[in-house]
Design a protein around this motif. Structure first.
Motif, PDB file in Angstrom:
ATOM      1  N   GLY A  96       7.787   0.013  -3.807  1.00  0.00           N
ATOM      2  CA  GLY A  96       8.047  -1.412  -3.683  1.00  0.00           C
ATOM      3  C   GLY A  96       6.765  -2.222  -3.650  1.00  0.00           C
ATOM      4  N   VAL A  97       6.716  -3.297  -4.413  1.00  0.00           N
ATOM      5  CA  VAL A  97       5.587  -4.239  -4.485  1.00  0.00           C
ATOM      6  C   VAL A  97       4.249  -3.513  -4.363  1.00  0.00           C
ATOM      7  CG1 VAL A  97       6.884  -6.263  -3.766  1.00  0.00           C
ATOM      8  CG2 VAL A  97       5.895  -4.826  -2.006  1.00  0.00           C
ATOM      9  N   GLY A  98       4.085  -2.459  -5.140  1.00  0.00           N
ATOM     10  CA  GLY A  98       2.950  -1.559  -4.984  1.00  0.00           C
ATOM     11  C   GLY A  98       1.683  -1.998  -5.698  1.00  0.00           C
ATOM     12  N   VAL A  99       0.555  -1.492  -5.187  1.00  0.00           N
ATOM     13  CA  VAL A  99      -0.755  -1.677  -5.828  1.00  0.00           C
ATOM     14  C   VAL A  99      -0.905  -0.513  -6.804  1.00  0.00           C
ATOM     15  CG1 VAL A  99      -3.218  -2.030  -5.463  1.00  0.00           C
ATOM     16  CG2 VAL A  99      -1.591  -2.653  -3.664  1.00  0.00           C
ATOM     17  N   MET A 100      -0.633  -0.744  -8.070  1.00  0.00           N
ATOM     18  CA  MET A 100      -0.529   0.335  -9.050  1.00  0.00           C
ATOM     19  C   MET A 100      -1.713   0.444 -10.004  1.00  0.00           C
ATOM     20  SD  MET A 100       2.134   1.670  -8.002  1.00  0.00           S
ATOM     21  CE  MET A 100       3.879   1.740  -7.676  1.00  0.00           C
ATOM     22  N   ASP A 101      -2.457  -0.630 -10.151  1.00  0.00           N
ATOM     23  CA  ASP A 101      -3.630  -0.613 -11.028  1.00  0.00           C
ATOM     24  C   ASP A 101      -4.869  -0.684 -10.154  1.00  0.00           C
ATOM     25  OD1 ASP A 101      -5.665  -0.982 -12.828  1.00  0.00           O
ATOM     26  OD2 ASP A 101      -4.694  -2.596 -13.951  1.00  0.00           O
ATOM     27  N   MET A 102      -5.444   0.480  -9.862  1.00  0.00           N
ATOM     28  CA  MET A 102      -6.572   0.543  -8.925  1.00  0.00           C
ATOM     29  C   MET A 102      -7.895   0.151  -9.570  1.00  0.00           C
ATOM     30  SD  MET A 102      -4.885   1.158  -6.332  1.00  0.00           S
ATOM     31  CE  MET A 102      -6.291   1.084  -5.229  1.00  0.00           C
ATOM     32  N   LEU A 103      -7.869  -0.206 -10.860  1.00  0.00           N
ATOM     33  CA  LEU A 103      -9.099  -0.648 -11.513  1.00  0.00           C
ATOM     34  C   LEU A 103      -9.186  -2.170 -11.619  1.00  0.00           C
ATOM     35  CD1 LEU A 103      -9.552   1.987 -14.368  1.00  0.00           C
ATOM     36  CD2 LEU A 103     -10.272   2.072 -11.960  1.00  0.00           C
ATOM     37  N   ARG A 104      -8.057  -2.867 -11.349  1.00  0.00           N
ATOM     38  CA  ARG A 104      -8.073  -4.329 -11.480  1.00  0.00           C
ATOM     39  C   ARG A 104      -7.446  -5.034 -10.273  1.00  0.00           C
ATOM     40  NH1 ARG A 104      -9.362  -6.942 -15.806  1.00  0.00           N
ATOM     41  NH2 ARG A 104      -7.694  -8.505 -15.659  1.00  0.00           N
ATOM     42  N   PHE A 105      -7.176  -4.310  -9.196  1.00  0.00           N
ATOM     43  CA  PHE A 105      -6.527  -4.918  -8.039  1.00  0.00           C
ATOM     44  C   PHE A 105      -7.351  -6.052  -7.436  1.00  0.00           C
ATOM     45  CE2 PHE A 105      -9.244  -1.732  -6.075  1.00  0.00           C
ATOM     46  CZ  PHE A 105      -9.743  -2.388  -4.944  1.00  0.00           C
ATOM     47  N   ASN A 106      -8.678  -5.958  -7.554  1.00  0.00           N
ATOM     48  CA  ASN A 106      -9.555  -6.940  -6.908  1.00  0.00           C
ATOM     49  C   ASN A 106      -9.798  -8.178  -7.769  1.00  0.00           C
ATOM     50  OD1 ASN A 106     -11.056  -5.465  -8.768  1.00  0.00           O
ATOM     51  ND2 ASN A 106     -12.938  -5.522  -7.568  1.00  0.00           N
ATOM     52  N   GLN A 107      -9.040  -8.324  -8.852  1.00  0.00           N
ATOM     53  CA  GLN A 107      -9.203  -9.472  -9.739  1.00  0.00           C
ATOM     54  C   GLN A 107      -8.210 -10.592  -9.454  1.00  0.00           C
ATOM     55  OE1 GLN A 107     -11.832  -9.403 -12.031  1.00  0.00           O
ATOM     56  NE2 GLN A 107     -12.246  -7.541 -10.856  1.00  0.00           N
ATOM     57  N   PHE A 108      -7.285 -10.374  -8.500  1.00  0.00           N
ATOM     58  CA  PHE A 108      -6.205 -11.334  -8.295  1.00  0.00           C
ATOM     59  C   PHE A 108      -6.018 -11.670  -6.817  1.00  0.00           C
ATOM     60  CE2 PHE A 108      -5.236  -8.746 -12.011  1.00  0.00           C
ATOM     61  CZ  PHE A 108      -5.107  -9.713 -12.991  1.00  0.00           C
TER      62      PHE A 108
ATOM     63  N   ASN B 130       0.836  -1.203   0.000  1.00  0.00           N
ATOM     64  CA  ASN B 130       0.000   0.000   0.000  1.00  0.00           C
ATOM     65  C   ASN B 130       0.867   1.248   0.000  1.00  0.00           C
ATOM     66  OD1 ASN B 130      -2.696   1.465   0.637  1.00  0.00           O
ATOM     67  ND2 ASN B 130      -1.345   2.108   2.301  1.00  0.00           N
ATOM     68  N   GLY B 131       2.046   1.172   0.610  1.00  0.00           N
ATOM     69  CA  GLY B 131       2.993   2.279   0.558  1.00  0.00           C
ATOM     70  C   GLY B 131       3.595   2.464  -0.821  1.00  0.00           C
ATOM     71  N   GLY B 132       3.690   1.380  -1.620  1.00  0.00           N
ATOM     72  CA  GLY B 132       4.111   1.527  -3.007  1.00  0.00           C
ATOM     73  C   GLY B 132       3.080   2.292  -3.810  1.00  0.00           C
ATOM     74  N   LEU B 133       1.797   2.017  -3.553  1.00  0.00           N
ATOM     75  CA  LEU B 133       0.718   2.822  -4.125  1.00  0.00           C
ATOM     76  C   LEU B 133       0.884   4.284  -3.735  1.00  0.00           C
ATOM     77  CD1 LEU B 133      -2.150   3.591  -5.155  1.00  0.00           C
ATOM     78  CD2 LEU B 133      -3.064   2.559  -3.061  1.00  0.00           C
ATOM     79  N   LEU B 134       1.170   4.530  -2.472  1.00  0.00           N
ATOM     80  CA  LEU B 134       1.379   5.894  -1.981  1.00  0.00           C
ATOM     81  C   LEU B 134       2.457   6.608  -2.786  1.00  0.00           C
ATOM     82  CD1 LEU B 134       1.300   8.153   0.300  1.00  0.00           C
ATOM     83  CD2 LEU B 134       3.013   6.752   1.479  1.00  0.00           C
ATOM     84  N   VAL B 135       3.599   5.948  -2.964  1.00  0.00           N
ATOM     85  CA  VAL B 135       4.714   6.577  -3.679  1.00  0.00           C
ATOM     86  C   VAL B 135       4.347   6.841  -5.132  1.00  0.00           C
ATOM     87  CG1 VAL B 135       7.073   6.188  -4.499  1.00  0.00           C
ATOM     88  CG2 VAL B 135       6.478   5.680  -2.131  1.00  0.00           C
ATOM     89  N   GLY B 136       3.702   5.859  -5.785  1.00  0.00           N
ATOM     90  CA  GLY B 136       3.303   6.072  -7.168  1.00  0.00           C
ATOM     91  C   GLY B 136       2.309   7.206  -7.322  1.00  0.00           C
ATOM     92  N   ALA B 137       1.354   7.306  -6.397  1.00  0.00           N
ATOM     93  CA  ALA B 137       0.334   8.350  -6.486  1.00  0.00           C
ATOM     94  C   ALA B 137       0.928   9.738  -6.278  1.00  0.00           C
ATOM     95  CB  ALA B 137      -0.768   8.087  -5.459  1.00  0.00           C
ATOM     96  N   VAL B 138       1.780   9.911  -5.254  1.00  0.00           N
ATOM     97  CA  VAL B 138       2.309  11.258  -4.986  1.00  0.00           C
ATOM     98  C   VAL B 138       3.360  11.647  -6.013  1.00  0.00           C
ATOM     99  CG1 VAL B 138       1.773  11.107  -2.524  1.00  0.00           C
ATOM    100  CG2 VAL B 138       4.053  10.477  -3.318  1.00  0.00           C
ATOM    101  N   ALA B 139       4.088  10.666  -6.579  1.00  0.00           N
ATOM    102  CA  ALA B 139       5.031  11.002  -7.652  1.00  0.00           C
ATOM    103  C   ALA B 139       4.279  11.542  -8.859  1.00  0.00           C
ATOM    104  CB  ALA B 139       5.855   9.776  -8.034  1.00  0.00           C
ATOM    105  N   ASN B 140       3.097  10.971  -9.135  1.00  0.00           N
ATOM    106  CA  ASN B 140       2.260  11.486 -10.220  1.00  0.00           C
ATOM    107  C   ASN B 140       1.730  12.880  -9.904  1.00  0.00           C
ATOM    108  OD1 ASN B 140       2.547   9.156 -11.718  1.00  0.00           O
ATOM    109  ND2 ASN B 140       0.545   8.306 -11.157  1.00  0.00           N
TER     110      ASN B 140
END
Length: 732
Positions: free
Chosen positions: A605-617, A583-593
């Motif tokens: 690191g090991v981030g959740v980057m695709d917030m439209l398909r995260f619940n498919q896996f 979830n912190g990898g998501l944080l870094v990707g979001a604030v960098a954007n």
């Protein structure tokens, strides 16, 4: 302590200009003088094939929205798809050539090995005069499992996972000694996967029993009172080829009797009509009752109690629904103690009588700070609170009267305090940013703490200063942040600074020791930990303030943390690196954007980057409770607005980025990072490098061998040191 000799960044760097032939392992590197920086136009990234893939989502604001997903093929399992495997090899070739030529990287790795080489043990578990704990002599890839006969007895090795694989990637993933100390059940994980295999060892002889339980995930083991077997949770066996990608559904609780085959295990609880519900079980301290937990996500759970002394007993509902969080503390006969946030955002401890389960009696009411844990030891309740992001521990009677506060060695975090209700003996560990975990034995009756284990160190903790500041963020909220550095480092507006955050899933970031951060600070870097919303630092309200529709608060808090470090004259945008994992990898990707101008380097690191398909896996469906569902039109708008994959800015200077993931990560599947880096490399993000480091035979983090951690950290520190202007040690 001798300080390392420093090499100026103005030195000449031999840099690989990676062309297509480099990506396949052929060709010679060109030598380039790196007077300014590694630049994107000197890197030729592997070509990532784009496909014509679009999906239609329902937006509350815009109706139907068509979203392109050109790198959908990267979702295929790298172990199954030759094309994805070739892409991984090509990306790693480019990244490795770049990292190998960073100044000071060998010296960073060498010093990390020195710092990491100190003894570490876990908090012991006491069983009838035997003490069980994990131990690492320093640089062992995996900690071994030990038993000591009596407090002053000689310790011996029970399980050494380092002997189970040549590459050190088979790890112990949990150990549970039986109530009488005769057996120890344990789980193994292979290559970092979340899947577990449970086995049992005879403590006296050291011989393994034939028992073997497979397809365990997100489960503990809990022994029956008489040691005849244990309760556990597992999923059905997945289809071949889908072990690391398919959704985890239909979990159930089973009882395994020692000496029997897994096929004979008795099912205790399942709900086939609601396959998304997860189940877990735990036996009460007196062995007479089974706590049955159920949940549908990462927030909120129900609890039932099953009387194990009666064959005809039915589970009794104590807490129903998934709107609140509850956990058992212990019991005194049919009186049970629970920690709950029901009508108490900061948690409270209540008593419940099994004959009248609807009546809750406050034992320790909610206070100004959240209760983080509690245990029933020696006829007392040991209660841990988190007060302005530091541990405070108090002992209470079973009626709730405070007896004393446990004297801790300083500002930090305490863990442990498990034990038996009929014994005053317990153990705890205390750690802080500049102090590794030290283990103490505590007597609940006398209040005396005695040292059980303290490792000799290769550094002086007094060389590092720890301070805490508060800054204002969105909505006028005051957010705490720790700033840690070597005592010789002072604010000058240009100090290379690593800012770390997480911000989710009710998980607090604590002032704990991490040898990797110590090495960053020893080189002269500043480390900052922002306790942003989304965690549990200030209870449920703090969590709710950073989830679902409030998720942008998390990113605002992190951005404001960086700006506050600048206001305090510690650093500048040219000197700030940011890091987070999962979830912190998501944080870094979001604030960098959102604020590419504010950061020099980023380590998602090991981030959740695709917030439209995260619940498919795999486990992604559980995260809907924190993120919301992309199939919900209202939440689609929120998720699409900050999803790192879908919001990469064009035509702006993006931070130098090193994405890290692993091929066996079946928690946050690596396709999140694969698709994100493919999109970054295809976009016009400026001249800074955008690279991905893909570890093999590793997963989400747990069980990663020490040798792998050292190599990964050396890569990351060399990368951000170069891009934040930190002088790095010269190889000796």
């Amino acid at each position: 302590m001798k300080r390392a000799t420093l090499l100026s960044l103005a030195s000449i760097l031999v840099l690989a200009a990676c062309g297509d032939q480099v990506a396949t392992g052929d060709g010679d590197a060109r030598e380039v003088v790196a007077g300014a920086a590694h630049t994107q136009d000197r890197l030729n990234y592997p070509t990532t094939r784009a496909v014509e893939q679009t999906d239609i989502y329902q937006s509350a604001a815009h109706g139907e929205v068509e979203v392109a997903d050109p790198y959908r093929w990267l979702e295929e399992d790298v172990r199954v798809s030759p094309e994805v495997a070739a892409w991984v090899t090509a990306q790693n070739a480019v990244t490795n050539r770049y990292l190998e030529n960073l100044p000071g990287r060998p010296a960073i790795a060498a010093r990390l090995r020195e710092l990491w080489n100190y003894e570490r043990i876990s908090v012991p578990a006491a069983r009838e005069g035997r003490y069980f704990y994990a131990y690492n002599d320093g640089l062992q890839d995996q900690s071994v499992y030990m038993v000591r006969e009596g407090l002053d007895g000689e310790a011996r090795v029970l399980i050494n996972p380092n002997e189970l694989s040549d590459d050190g990637t088979v790890a112990l993933a949990g150990t549970w000694p039986s109530p009488d100390g005769r057996y120890a059940a344990y789980m193994l994980q292979d290559g970092g996967s979340d899947w577990r295999i449970a086995q049992v060892i005879d403590v006296e002889t050291g011989e393994a029993l034939e028992d073997r339980i497979e397809w365990i995930k997100f489960s503990n083991l809990s022994w029956a009172k008489d040691g005849s077997g244990f309760f556990y949770s597992r999923y059905p066996q997945p289809e071949a080829g889908e072990e690391f990608t398919s959704l985890n559904m239909d979990q159930a609780i089973y009882f395994h009797a020692l000496g029997t085959d897994q096929s004979e295990d008795r099912q205790i609880m399942a709900d086939p009509e609601n396959p998304e519900v997860s189940w877990r079980a735990g036996v009460s301290d007196d062995g007479d009752y089974l706590f049955i937990y159920s949940s549908a996500g990462t927030d909120g759970n129900a609890i039932h109690i099953l009387d194990l002394t009666r064959d005809d007993a039915e589970p009794v509902a104590i807490f129903e629904g998934f709107d609140n969080n509850h956990s058992p503390v212990g019991n005194d006969g049919e009186t049970f103690f629970f920690m709950t946030d029901l009508d108490a955002p900061n948690q409270r401890i209540v008593a419940v009588d099994l004959s009248d389960p609807s009546t809750l009696t406050d034992i320790i009411p909610a206070g100004d700070f959240p209760i983080s844990a509690a245990s029933h030891v020696g006829g007392h309740l040991i209660v841990r609170t988190f007060e302005d992001v530091r541990s405070v521990v108090r002992v209470h009677t079973l009626e709730g009267e405070e007896v004393r506060e446990v004297e801790l060695p300083g500002l930090g975090v305490a863990s442990g305090f498990d034990g038996r209700p009929d014994s005053p003996e317990t153990f705890y560990s205390f750690t802080s940013f500049n102090r590794p975990g030290t283990v103490y034995r505590y007597d609940v009756e006398t209040g005396e703490s005695t040292l059980f284990h303290e490792a000799p160190l290769t550094f002086d903790p007094d060389d590092y200063e720890v301070s805490q500041v508060f800054y204002e963020s969105t909505g006028g909220v005051q957010v705490p942040m720790y700033i840690v550095h070597h005592r010789d480092v002072t604010p000058n507006g240009q100090q290379p600074t690593l800012l770390f955050g997480y911000g989710g899933f009710n998980i607090p970031m604590t002032p704990a020791f991490d040898v990797r951060r110590l090495q960053w600070m020893e080189m002269g870097g500043v480390f900052a930990l922002a306790n942003i919303r989304g965690g549990s630092e200030y209870g449920r309200d703090w969590h709710d303030g950073g989830r679902l529709a409030n998720k942008q608060n998390v990113y605002d808090d992190f951005i404001n943390a960086a700006e506050h470090l600048i206001e305090l004259d510690w650093t500048s945008p040219a000197n700030i690196a940011i890091e987070g994992r999962s979830n912190g990898g998501l944080l870094v990707g979001a604030v960098a954007n959102q604020r590419p101008d504010l950061f020099a380097a980023a380590l998602p690191g090991v981030g959740v980057m695709d917030m439209l398909r995260f619940n498919q896996f795999t486990a992604g469906r559980f995260w809907v409770s924190d993120y919301g569902s992309p199939q919900d039109p209202d939440m689609f708008d929120v998720l699409y607005a900050y999803s790192p994959l879908h919001n990469i800015p064009e035509g702006e200077g993006y931070p130098a980025t090193l994405v890290t993931t692993a091929d066996t990560d079946d928690r946050v599947v690596p396709s999140h990072s694969f698709k994100y880096i493919a999109a970054l490399q295809a976009a016009d993000t400026g001249t800074a490098p955008t690279l991905i480091r893909i570890e093999t035979r590793a997963g989400h983090g747990a069980g990663t061998p020490v040798s792998m951690l050292i190599e990964e950290t050396a890569d990351k520190w060399a990368f951000i040191a170069f891009h934040t202007g930190l002088e790095v040690p010269q190889a000796q």
